[in-house]
Design an enzyme around this catalytic site. Structure first.
Site, PDB file in Angstrom:
ATOM      1  N   CYS A 179       0.864  -1.188   0.000  1.00  0.00           N
ATOM      2  CA  CYS A 179       0.000   0.000   0.000  1.00  0.00           C
ATOM      3  C   CYS A 179       0.897   1.233   0.000  1.00  0.00           C
ATOM      4  O   CYS A 179       2.118   1.112  -0.098  1.00  0.00           O
ATOM      5  CB  CYS A 179      -0.939  -0.021   1.197  1.00  0.00           C
ATOM      6  SG  CYS A 179      -0.073  -0.002   2.782  1.00  0.00           S
ATOM      7  N   THR A 180       0.299   2.412   0.147  1.00  0.00           N
ATOM      8  CA  THR A 180       1.039   3.670   0.000  1.00  0.00           C
ATOM      9  C   THR A 180       2.227   3.823   0.956  1.00  0.00           C
ATOM     10  O   THR A 180       3.352   4.016   0.525  1.00  0.00           O
ATOM     11  CB  THR A 180       0.080   4.861   0.213  1.00  0.00           C
ATOM     12  OG1 THR A 180      -1.066   4.653  -0.607  1.00  0.00           O
ATOM     13  CG2 THR A 180       0.739   6.170  -0.155  1.00  0.00           C
TER      14      THR A 180
END
Ligand SMILES: [Zn+2]
Length: 325
Positions: A179-180
């Site tokens: 994810c980010t």
């Protein structure tokens, strides 16, 4: 050339006593030094993204590091030309990322293996591995790892159900999630471990953000850009061989420009050129284009006749009821 501002991305799962009170104190402090951004505080920890001039972000990092609990807090730092946020929010929430598992878990007790960017890249090359992007559909559309599965979810809390419904795809394989900034994968990979989904679960430590900056990987194998939840909308990740994977909603040509559909009841995030946005009256569908409260048409100040003319140019027309007004 070095820039004057910084965007910080960070999280830590650690029990916080009187978290609600702590959130109020933090808000006052952040405002007093002129920081902007969004911080979520829960009994289970902290998750934030903030921005400001370098002197301000330094003050903030020193402030956090002066607390025992956060003395080892890892800030991922990105230089910027300006603030990346308009306001300063610090909110107390039940979770630092809303996953809403029926039975909650503590990622400090159970989570997937933390992989460094170089380890993650090596693992991605393994034939026996399935890569799952844990972000939302519109984030995936702008950029993702080569070969990653897009669960096509609108919100993170929908992911556990998607995993249950699709577990045949990875039950007997090694699984990688990313994810980010890494925070979403902490609990999610813990959930996968608990549910026995996959032979081995690895998570990208520090997220895509760190993978793009890491000296060893420099964003290698990342396609497109990375969506971010601030004023920048997207940032570069791949510094080895950058590419564009975003596609214009209307004509499918390469595009990295995000807009919201003009229909306030739809508000869908779509990629499209300025030209196509105007051509299609700022609406993602016919229904949205002719919606009586289409904000794009309002902003343009087009008359009913102009709207009709523009619709005709794309083979559409106003609904009967509106045309006779
Ligand atoms: Zn729409």
């Amino acid at each position: 050339m070095s820039k004057d501002y910084e965007v910080l991305l960070y999280y830590k799962y650690v029990p916080i006593e009187n978290a609600e009170e702590f959130a109020a104190q933090e808000l006052a402090f952040c405002k007093s030094i002129g920081l902007k951004g969004r911080i979520l505080i829960a009994d289970e920890g902290i998750n934030g993204t903030v921005s400001g001039p370098k002197s301000v972000t330094k003050k903030y990092m020193d402030h956090m590091h002066s607390m025992d609990k956060f003395s080892d807090l890892w800030f991922k730092i990105n230089e910027a030309d300006d603030f990346a946020h308009k306001k300063m929010f610090v909110r107390y929430r039940p979770e630092i990322v809303s996953l809403k598992l029926e039975e909650d878990l503590d990622p400090n007790q159970i989570t997937g293996n933390h992989l460094s960017p170089a380890e993650f890249r090596e693992a991605m090359k393994d034939e026996d591995t399935v890569i799952i992007d844990t972000r939302n559909d519109y984030e995936y559309e702008l950029g993702h790892f080569e070969g990653a599965i897009n669960p096509d979810i609108k919100a993170f809390r929908d992911l556990p159900q998607w995993l249950q419904e699709n577990k045949d795809k990875f039950m007997d394989k090694k699984v990688l999630v990313y994810c980010t900034g890494g925070v979403r994968c902490e609990k999610l990979s813990g959930y996968m471990v608990r549910e026995g989904m996959g032979k081995e679960i690895g998570q990208l430590y520090g997220g895509i953000e760190n993978y793009g900056q890491d000296e060893a990987t420099r964003g290698d194998m990342w396609e497109g850009k990375m969506y971010v939840f601030d004023e920048r909308i997207s940032v570069d990740i791949n510094h080895v061989d950058p590419s564009i994977v975003g596609r214009d909603w209307f004509d499918g040509t390469p595009c990295e420009r995000y807009v919201n559909c003009g229909n306030p009841e739809c508000n869908r995030q779509i990629l499209c050129s300025e030209e196509n946005q105007e051509k299609y009256l700022g609406g993602c569908s016919h229904e949205c284009r002719v919606h009586p409260r289409n904000r794009y048409i309002e902003a343009k100040g087009w008359s009913q006749a102009e709207v009709a003319e523009r619709l005709a140019a794309i083979g559409e027309s106003l609904p009967e009821s509106a045309a006779t007004n």
